[in-house]
Design a protein around this motif. Sequence first.
Motif, mmCIF file in Angstrom:
data_model
loop_
_atom_site.group_PDB
_atom_site.id
_atom_site.type_symbol
_atom_site.label_atom_id
_atom_site.label_comp_id
_atom_site.label_asym_id
_atom_site.label_seq_id
_atom_site.Cartn_x
_atom_site.Cartn_y
_atom_site.Cartn_z
ATOM 1 N N ARG A 363 0.835 -1.201 0.000
ATOM 2 C CA ARG A 363 0.000 0.000 0.000
ATOM 3 C C ARG A 363 0.867 1.248 0.000
ATOM 4 N N PRO A 364 0.611 2.181 -0.925
ATOM 5 C CA PRO A 364 1.388 3.429 -0.925
ATOM 6 C C PRO A 364 1.242 4.176 0.394
ATOM 7 N N PHE A 365 2.376 4.616 0.919
ATOM 8 C CA PHE A 365 2.383 5.355 2.187
ATOM 9 C C PHE A 365 2.640 6.828 1.904
ATOM 10 N N HIS A 366 1.695 7.676 2.307
ATOM 11 C CA HIS A 366 1.858 9.120 2.148
ATOM 12 C C HIS A 366 2.441 9.683 3.443
ATOM 13 N N PRO A 367 3.684 10.170 3.433
ATOM 14 C CA PRO A 367 4.324 10.615 4.671
ATOM 15 C C PRO A 367 3.866 12.002 5.136
ATOM 16 N N SER A 368 2.625 12.103 5.542
ATOM 17 C CA SER A 368 2.145 13.342 6.160
ATOM 18 C C SER A 368 2.535 13.326 7.633
ATOM 19 N N HIS A 369 2.403 14.463 8.291
ATOM 20 C CA HIS A 369 2.734 14.521 9.717
ATOM 21 C C HIS A 369 1.855 13.567 10.524
ATOM 22 N N GLU A 370 0.579 13.526 10.193
ATOM 23 C CA GLU A 370 -0.336 12.647 10.928
ATOM 24 C C GLU A 370 0.018 11.183 10.708
ATOM 25 N N ASN A 371 0.273 10.798 9.466
ATOM 26 C CA ASN A 371 0.592 9.399 9.172
ATOM 27 C C ASN A 371 1.907 8.972 9.816
ATOM 28 N N MET A 372 2.878 9.867 9.839
ATOM 29 C CA MET A 372 4.154 9.537 10.483
ATOM 30 C C MET A 372 3.965 9.372 11.987
ATOM 31 N N ARG A 373 3.149 10.218 12.580
ATOM 32 C CA ARG A 373 2.918 10.170 14.023
ATOM 33 C C ARG A 373 2.157 8.912 14.430
ATOM 34 N N ARG A 374 1.317 8.397 13.523
ATOM 35 C CA ARG A 374 0.455 7.261 13.855
ATOM 36 C C ARG A 374 1.075 5.910 13.528
ATOM 37 N N LEU A 375 2.296 5.891 13.038
ATOM 38 C CA LEU A 375 2.942 4.613 12.724
ATOM 39 C C LEU A 375 3.015 3.728 13.968
ATOM 40 N N LYS A 376 2.728 2.460 13.783
ATOM 41 C CA LYS A 376 2.748 1.514 14.903
ATOM 42 C C LYS A 376 4.149 0.915 15.013
ATOM 43 N N ALA A 388 7.517 -3.752 8.153
ATOM 44 C CA ALA A 388 6.770 -2.921 7.199
ATOM 45 C C ALA A 388 6.558 -1.519 7.756
ATOM 46 N N ASN A 389 6.259 -1.407 9.054
ATOM 47 C CA ASN A 389 6.048 -0.093 9.663
ATOM 48 C C ASN A 389 7.356 0.683 9.818
ATOM 49 N N LEU A 390 8.425 -0.015 10.142
ATOM 50 C CA LEU A 390 9.738 0.646 10.196
ATOM 51 C C LEU A 390 10.128 1.162 8.811
ATOM 52 N N ARG A 391 9.826 0.382 7.784
ATOM 53 C CA ARG A 391 10.101 0.811 6.413
ATOM 54 C C ARG A 391 9.381 2.116 6.108
ATOM 55 N N ARG A 392 8.136 2.257 6.558
ATOM 56 C CA ARG A 392 7.379 3.484 6.321
ATOM 57 C C ARG A 392 8.030 4.671 7.029
ATOM 58 N N ALA A 393 8.538 4.451 8.237
ATOM 59 C CA ALA A 393 9.182 5.535 8.977
ATOM 60 C C ALA A 393 10.401 6.060 8.220
ATOM 61 N N PHE A 394 11.227 5.146 7.727
ATOM 62 C CA PHE A 394 12.414 5.558 6.975
ATOM 63 C C PHE A 394 12.021 6.182 5.632
ATOM 64 N N SER A 395 10.937 5.683 5.030
ATOM 65 C CA SER A 395 10.446 6.256 3.781
ATOM 66 C C SER A 395 10.029 7.710 3.979
ATOM 67 N N GLY A 396 9.400 7.990 5.133
ATOM 68 C CA GLY A 396 9.009 9.361 5.446
ATOM 69 C C GLY A 396 10.201 10.291 5.576
ATOM 70 N N VAL A 397 11.285 9.798 6.170
ATOM 71 C CA VAL A 397 12.491 10.617 6.319
ATOM 72 C C VAL A 397 13.129 10.868 4.953
ATOM 73 N N VAL A 398 13.113 9.857 4.077
ATOM 74 C CA VAL A 398 13.599 10.060 2.705
ATOM 75 C C VAL A 398 12.819 11.191 2.045
ATOM 76 N N ALA A 399 11.487 11.159 2.200
ATOM 77 C CA ALA A 399 10.640 12.197 1.607
ATOM 78 C C ALA A 399 10.988 13.573 2.159
ATOM 79 N N GLY A 400 11.162 13.664 3.463
ATOM 80 C CA GLY A 400 11.484 14.939 4.081
ATOM 81 C C GLY A 400 12.855 15.461 3.702
#
Length: 460
Positions: A363-376, A388-400
């Motif tokens: 599922r595509p992860f959109h790294p908004s502030h809310e989505n990053m804060r709600r990562l489990k 998978a959730n750790l991957r999303r966290a690092f993906s958000g940092v790449v985006a930022g």
Amino acid sequence: MEYEVVDTQVSPTGRLEVLSRTEAAKLLDEGHGSLHELYRNCSLAVLNCGNELDDAKELLERYRAFDIRIIQRQRGIKLDIKGAPASAFVEGKMITGIREHLFAVLRDVIYVSEEIRGNPRFALNTSDGVTDTVFHILRNACVLQPMIDPNIVVCWGGHSIGREEYDYSKLIGYQLGLRGLDICTGCGPGAMKGPMKGAAIAHAKQRIRNGRYIGFTEPGIIAAESPNPIVNELVIFPDVEKRLEAFVRAGHGFIVFPGGVGTAEEILYVLGVLLHPSNAEQPFPLIFTGPKSAEDYFRQIDQFVGATLGAEAQRRYQIIIDDPVQVAREIQAGIKLVRNFRKQQRDAYYFNSLLRIEHDLQRPFHPSHENMRRLKLQKNQPKHTLAANLRRAFSGVVAGNVKDEGIREIEKHGSFEIHGDSTIMGPMDALMSSFVAQKRMKISSKKYNPCYRIVAETVV
């Protein structure tokens, strides 16, 4: 500051010489978020090849006057280009590899828009539907080649690396090329370019004239990691998740060089796949390697994986330091196991359809502030889900760090907050801090301002 630019017209090389009126109209529509905007931005990224700039927002602002238009002719199309970076040209003529990439952009943007999006055939809300989409994008780009033994080595690593690590990645590529192996990377600079360069020299020595240098990218990252001209098969996926799935479906052996958060994201993705119980028996050669100076880097990566995902995850890879020949031999041996396994299971050599990939990783992860804060990011979940959730966290940092949308999000709302168990956040903070200290976050020599803030929560 003004940058030298060139206006030109170019004809296609190879496929996609004809567009329908509907396709052309969509590419010319300049509404916000239109297909023209996507096509323009990806085309600019391709033309920016060779410039050390990994800030998508800065690139788009630097060449604000850039535009690309379709000219319809009876005998085919032409591209009318205004304000292109001069580095894409030699004596006024566009570099051939860059020209090919321009039409790969056109091919993939059109295909996803016309054949994938909105097509009920591709059920993107299911795991099988996403995999089918990845398959068709690869097939449309002619990447899937039957009747060829497995020989594609996926190389991951940072775009912001030092000369020693870059030269080492070339040595690895050279040893792989001598053994007749082809290279697939994220197609950008640094550890993505080095293996291709080394393999190209080795292929020339072995008189291999059909060497494959495959590059997978996506619109969010392409401006920060412009495709290098060695790539002779470029594919642009709609998002990072489909790009990552394409790597593990199309590749046969996997090598990870030193890198930053993007490389950590790739490591966590592949471990999230391999930790799924259904994939326990799949041969999947995965090696982490670098020069002697990178030994501490991989020790930190290994410690982070052990602290968060455990010993089972650590058993899925080897770490080989400063030994290109041994790396190539291990990869070659691992690919033989892959071939035997696929043959026994009657699975195609060119696309690993037996690998189970959970929809959480697709599922595509959109790294908004809310989505990053709600990562489990807690340990009370299956290991492959946590990965998978750790991957999303690092993906958000790449985006930022490097993506246009992510940089603007940070400018508008401040740093992302990443919450989780202290047993996870502590190792993550240590790893991220080491990336900053080693200047692995961005190419720019300017002081790095973190786009994230780690918030550790006490485990009850």
